[in-house]
Design a protein around this motif. Structure first.
Motif, PDB file in Angstrom:
ATOM      1  N   SER A   1       0.837  -1.209   0.000  1.00 48.06           N
ATOM      2  CA  SER A   1       0.000   0.000   0.000  1.00 48.06           C
ATOM      3  C   SER A   1       0.866   1.251   0.000  1.00 48.06           C
ATOM      4  O   SER A   1       0.634   2.180  -0.789  1.00 48.06           O
TER       5      SER A   1
ATOM      6  N   GLU B   1       9.663   2.865   7.006  1.00 52.86           N
ATOM      7  CA  GLU B   1       9.420   1.410   7.118  1.00 52.86           C
ATOM      8  C   GLU B   1      10.328   0.859   8.218  1.00 52.86           C
ATOM      9  O   GLU B   1      11.531   1.093   8.202  1.00 52.86           O
TER      10      GLU B   1
ATOM     11  N   TYR C   1       4.686 -10.253   0.142  1.00 55.01           N
ATOM     12  CA  TYR C   1       5.586 -10.442  -1.007  1.00 55.01           C
ATOM     13  C   TYR C   1       7.067 -10.482  -0.618  1.00 55.01           C
ATOM     14  O   TYR C   1       7.931 -10.363  -1.479  1.00 55.01           O
TER      15      TYR C   1
ATOM     16  N   ASN D   1      -2.427 -15.550  -5.307  1.00 54.73           N
ATOM     17  CA  ASN D   1      -3.706 -16.242  -5.416  1.00 54.73           C
ATOM     18  C   ASN D   1      -4.655 -15.518  -6.380  1.00 54.73           C
ATOM     19  O   ASN D   1      -5.850 -15.788  -6.401  1.00 54.73           O
TER      20      ASN D   1
HETATM   21  C1  LIG Z   1       0.484 -13.989   3.064  1.00 53.21           C
HETATM   22  C2  LIG Z   1      -0.341 -13.106   2.181  1.00 53.21           C
HETATM   23  C3  LIG Z   1      -0.503 -13.409   0.819  1.00 53.21           C
HETATM   24  C4  LIG Z   1      -1.263 -12.580  -0.011  1.00 53.21           C
HETATM   25  N1  LIG Z   1      -1.404 -12.880  -1.334  1.00 53.21           N
HETATM   26  C5  LIG Z   1      -2.107 -12.047  -2.145  1.00 53.21           C
HETATM   27  C6  LIG Z   1      -2.241 -12.308  -3.556  1.00 53.21           C
HETATM   28  O1  LIG Z   1      -1.761 -13.296  -4.041  1.00 53.21           O
HETATM   29  N2  LIG Z   1      -2.940 -11.416  -4.315  1.00 53.21           N
HETATM   30  C7  LIG Z   1      -3.526 -10.302  -3.773  1.00 53.21           C
HETATM   31  O2  LIG Z   1      -4.140  -9.517  -4.496  1.00 53.21           O
HETATM   32  N3  LIG Z   1      -3.425 -10.050  -2.456  1.00 53.21           N
HETATM   33  C8  LIG Z   1      -2.720 -10.894  -1.643  1.00 53.21           C
HETATM   34  N4  LIG Z   1      -2.608 -10.612  -0.307  1.00 53.21           N
HETATM   35  C9  LIG Z   1      -3.262  -9.406   0.200  1.00 53.21           C
HETATM   36  C10 LIG Z   1      -2.532  -8.097  -0.035  1.00 53.21           C
HETATM   37  O3  LIG Z   1      -1.626  -8.029  -1.057  1.00 53.21           O
HETATM   38  C11 LIG Z   1      -1.987  -7.550   1.253  1.00 53.21           C
HETATM   39  O4  LIG Z   1      -3.054  -7.367   2.118  1.00 53.21           O
HETATM   40  C12 LIG Z   1      -1.219  -6.274   0.983  1.00 53.21           C
HETATM   41  O5  LIG Z   1       0.055  -6.662   0.641  1.00 53.21           O
HETATM   42  C13 LIG Z   1      -1.296  -5.286   2.063  1.00 53.21           C
HETATM   43  O6  LIG Z   1      -0.225  -4.388   1.920  1.00 53.21           O
HETATM   44  P1  LIG Z   1       0.072  -3.300   2.997  1.00 53.21           P
HETATM   45  O7  LIG Z   1       1.220  -2.534   2.518  1.00 53.21           O
HETATM   46  O8  LIG Z   1      -1.188  -2.570   3.296  1.00 53.21           O
HETATM   47  O9  LIG Z   1       0.388  -4.131   4.314  1.00 53.21           O
HETATM   48  P2  LIG Z   1       1.691  -4.917   4.790  1.00 53.21           P
HETATM   49  O10 LIG Z   1       2.171  -5.800   3.738  1.00 53.21           O
HETATM   50  O11 LIG Z   1       1.310  -5.528   6.099  1.00 53.21           O
HETATM   51  O12 LIG Z   1       2.753  -3.760   5.002  1.00 53.21           O
HETATM   52  C14 LIG Z   1       2.656  -2.826   6.045  1.00 53.21           C
HETATM   53  C15 LIG Z   1       4.043  -2.354   6.344  1.00 53.21           C
HETATM   54  O13 LIG Z   1       3.973  -1.329   7.324  1.00 53.21           O
HETATM   55  C16 LIG Z   1       5.080  -1.464   8.188  1.00 53.21           C
HETATM   56  N5  LIG Z   1       4.725  -0.765   9.427  1.00 53.21           N
HETATM   57  C17 LIG Z   1       3.654  -0.999  10.219  1.00 53.21           C
HETATM   58  N6  LIG Z   1       3.630  -0.137  11.243  1.00 53.21           N
HETATM   59  C18 LIG Z   1       4.700   0.663  11.093  1.00 53.21           C
HETATM   60  C19 LIG Z   1       5.214   1.771  11.849  1.00 53.21           C
HETATM   61  N7  LIG Z   1       4.604   2.209  12.945  1.00 53.21           N
HETATM   62  N8  LIG Z   1       6.348   2.369  11.421  1.00 53.21           N
HETATM   63  C20 LIG Z   1       6.996   1.948  10.289  1.00 53.21           C
HETATM   64  N9  LIG Z   1       6.552   0.906   9.550  1.00 53.21           N
HETATM   65  C21 LIG Z   1       5.414   0.277   9.943  1.00 53.21           C
HETATM   66  C22 LIG Z   1       5.259  -2.962   8.333  1.00 53.21           C
HETATM   67  O14 LIG Z   1       6.563  -3.294   8.746  1.00 53.21           O
HETATM   68  C23 LIG Z   1       4.947  -3.426   6.918  1.00 53.21           C
HETATM   69  O15 LIG Z   1       6.083  -3.533   6.107  1.00 53.21           O
HETATM   70  C24 LIG Z   1      -1.865 -11.434   0.534  1.00 53.21           C
HETATM   71  C25 LIG Z   1      -1.714 -11.134   1.906  1.00 53.21           C
HETATM   72  C26 LIG Z   1      -0.961 -11.950   2.716  1.00 53.21           C
HETATM   73  C27 LIG Z   1      -0.810 -11.596   4.181  1.00 53.21           C
END
Ligand SMILES: Cc1cc2nc3c(=O)[nH]c(=O)nc-3n(C[C@H](O)[C@H](O)[C@H](O)COP(=O)(O)OP(=O)(O)OC[C@H]3O[C@@H](n4cnc5c(N)ncnc54)[C@H](O)[C@@H]3O)c2cc1C
Length: 481
Positions: A17, A39, A51, A61
């Motif tokens: 995100s 991060e 990832y 998936n």
């Molecule tokens: C195992 C798994 C497999 C998935 N496979 C798929 C797929 O195949 N296809 C699909 O479309 N979706 C998939 N998803 C869903 C989707 O892609 C994820 O939900 C998405 O990656 C979310 O991204 P994000 O950046 O919001 O969260 P995250 O990946 O959780 O990243 C959040 C980041 O914020 C950092 N962070 C948090 N708090 C702080 C702070 N206070 N200070 C600094 N850094 C901080 C963390 O260290 C982390 O790196 C999958 C999800 C998971 C868990």
């Protein structure tokens, strides 16, 4: 003429995100801007939890044809993948790069990183991206922005802040003696580096939960030549279903017609499942037809109906909606058929740890009697924790304690406006703190996967750049008068 400082947008979290919104800001901004991604975990930069895996058996998936990070360029990922065919094809898991291929999540992590790099290269010369390795532990909003406090003791001022904090590890099972969960034989966070240590001495394990993280673990153990028994338990024993060819169907639910209820949706679903082709038994087609409208359908459901869904349908929705690639499903079946993998349906009531092993008390579903399973290690794969009041996350705890954020109505994330702005305890929409992705789950339900997050990132970047332009105009007017 006055020279105002370059505005700063701080992005907390550099997973999918955070990276996508940074890429959109880099692409869209035509004026000076500083984007700061903070991060805490270098392994997660541009990859997040999903990832950053090294395992070639951990596949996306969602098929490649629907994994572009750009809503206006649906084939972007496919083209990227096809230009790196020799790197991404890894038999037996990935045999070709086509729109229907399921590519490795490791490969997808490289894609996200390359998207940010490309966006940075092509950005306006006065738009800068900074990556800061630190944890944001506090946030103090003011009238014009917010000051972030970092674990290192440093502070950052930003005009706009984006919470891209993502997914949080699952809560521990509700066992009677919580102190036992501090034991090294219990893995609370299945995505931690520590969880991977010491498997050479282990002969059996229990995975609690039957979702996609369980599947990751079983495939990983198998690939690392773990020969011991793998027990898996969940309350309902529902496993993720597999992807397969299914006829595409049009939207079949008139969700704008009120009153909308779970009962009426299920009734229509069952009726269509019994209708002639192409509807007949085509549950994949029926679910996929709802996918682009799920946030609207969710928001059209009255709160008691959302709660009814959570009580009665959620597990069934999850295991039909979050599907496995065909090869992943076949591999899991093979491991089950070999006798190594055994499923149980029931509830974990207690763990008793000794020097040698863990005795797990299980109550089978719908039964009074209990059985004891003796294993060497227990792994908690019960899904992500969405109730922000239960998180041990200093930033989130502080935001909630000060009333600058509040949980949404069903406590599956934070209360947010349509543009991702946080809504505070008093019901005011923030003009400074925004979010996207998983924290919007309670509001939108469908918000954690790439097809949703890419759209949110595009719109949030656009909104923030417009807001900064308007604010700069106002300040300019004030200065000239
Ligand atoms: C195992 C798994 C497999 C998935 N496979 C798929 C797929 O195949 N296809 C699909 O479309 N979706 C998939 N998803 C869903 C989707 O892609 C994820 O939900 C998405 O990656 C979310 O991204 P994000 O950046 O919001 O969260 P995250 O990946 O959780 O990243 C959040 C980041 O914020 C950092 N962070 C948090 N708090 C702080 C702070 N206070 N200070 C600094 N850094 C901080 C963390 O260290 C982390 O790196 C999958 C999800 C998971 C868990």
């Amino acid at each position: 003429m006055s020279s105002r400082p370059t505005p700063v947008i701080a992005i907390i979290g550099g997973g999918l995100s955070g990276s996508l919104v940074a890429a959109q800001l880099l692409r869209q901004s035509g004026h000076p801007l500083i984007i700061k991604i903070i991060e805490r975990n270098p392994r997660f930069l541009h990859r997040g939890i999903a990832y950053s895996t090294d395992a070639s058996s951990h596949l996306l998936n969602v098929p490649a044809g629907n994994m572009s990070v750009f809503p206006d360029d649906p084939e972007h990922f496919l083209r990227w993948g096809q230009s790196r065919q020799e790197k991404l094809v890894e038999t037996p898991w990935v045999t070709a790069i086509t729109a229907s291929s399921f590519i490795s999540r490791r490969g997808y992590g490289e894609y996200i990183a390359s998207v940010v790099q490309e966006a940075e290269k092509a950005s306006h010369p006065e738009v800068k991206l900074e990556i800061i390795r630190d944890e944001v532990v506090g946030l103090q909003p003011s009238e014009t922005g917010a000051t972030l406090s970092l674990q290192s003791g440093n502070r950052i001022y930003a005009e706009k802040v984006i919470l891209a904090v993502g997914n949080f590890p699952a809560a521990d099972p509700p066992v009677s003696d919580k102190t036992c969960l501090n034991n090294a034989q219990y893995v609370s966070n299945p995505w931690s580096e520590e969880s991977k240590i010491g498997w050479d001495k282990i002969e059996s394990c229990l995975i609690v939960g039957t979702g996609l993280t369980m599947v990751d673990w079983v495939l990983n153990l198998h690939a690392s030549n773990f020969l011991g028994k793998i027990h898996v338990i969940s309350r309902r024993g529902l496993l993720p279903k597999a992807h397969a060819q299914a006829a595409k169907l049009p939207l079949w639910l008139n969700y704008k017609e009120q009153p909308l209820s779970i009962r009426s949706i299920v009734r229509q679903f069952r009726k269509l499942m019994a209708a002639p082709e192409p509807y007949q038994d085509n549950w994949r087609g029926l679910i996929d037809a709802l996918r682009p409208y799920t946030p609207d359908i969710w928001q059209a459901l009255p709160l008691p109906e959302q709660r009814r869904f959570l009580r009665h349908l959620r597990s069934y929705w999850d295991n039909h909606r979050h599907r496995l690639s065909p090869i992943t499903a076949a591999s899991l079946k093979e491991i089950e058929n070999s006798g190594q993998l055994q499923y149980h349906t029931g509830r974990v009531e207690n763990f008793e740890f000794s020097k040698e092993n863990v005795a797990v008390t299980i109550r089978a579903r719908g039964k009074q009697e209990r059985k004891t399973l003796i294993v060497d290690r227990v792994i908690n794969c019960t899904g992500t924790e969405c109730d922000y009041r239960k998180l041990q996350h200093p930033l989130v705890t502080g935001l909630l304690a000060k009333g600058w954020a509040q949980p949404d109505a069903i406590s599956f994330g934070l209360s947010v406006a349509a543009n991702g702005a946080l809504i505070d305890e008093a019901g005011h929409k923030s003009s400074i703190i925004y979010t996207l992705g998983p924290p919007q789950k309670g509001t939108l339900w469908e918000t954690t996967a790439v097809p949703e997050i890419r759209g949110q990132a595009f719109h949030l970047a656009k909104h923030l750049l417009n807001a900064l332009a308007m604010e700069s105009l106002k300040t300019g007017e004030l200065l000239t008068h």
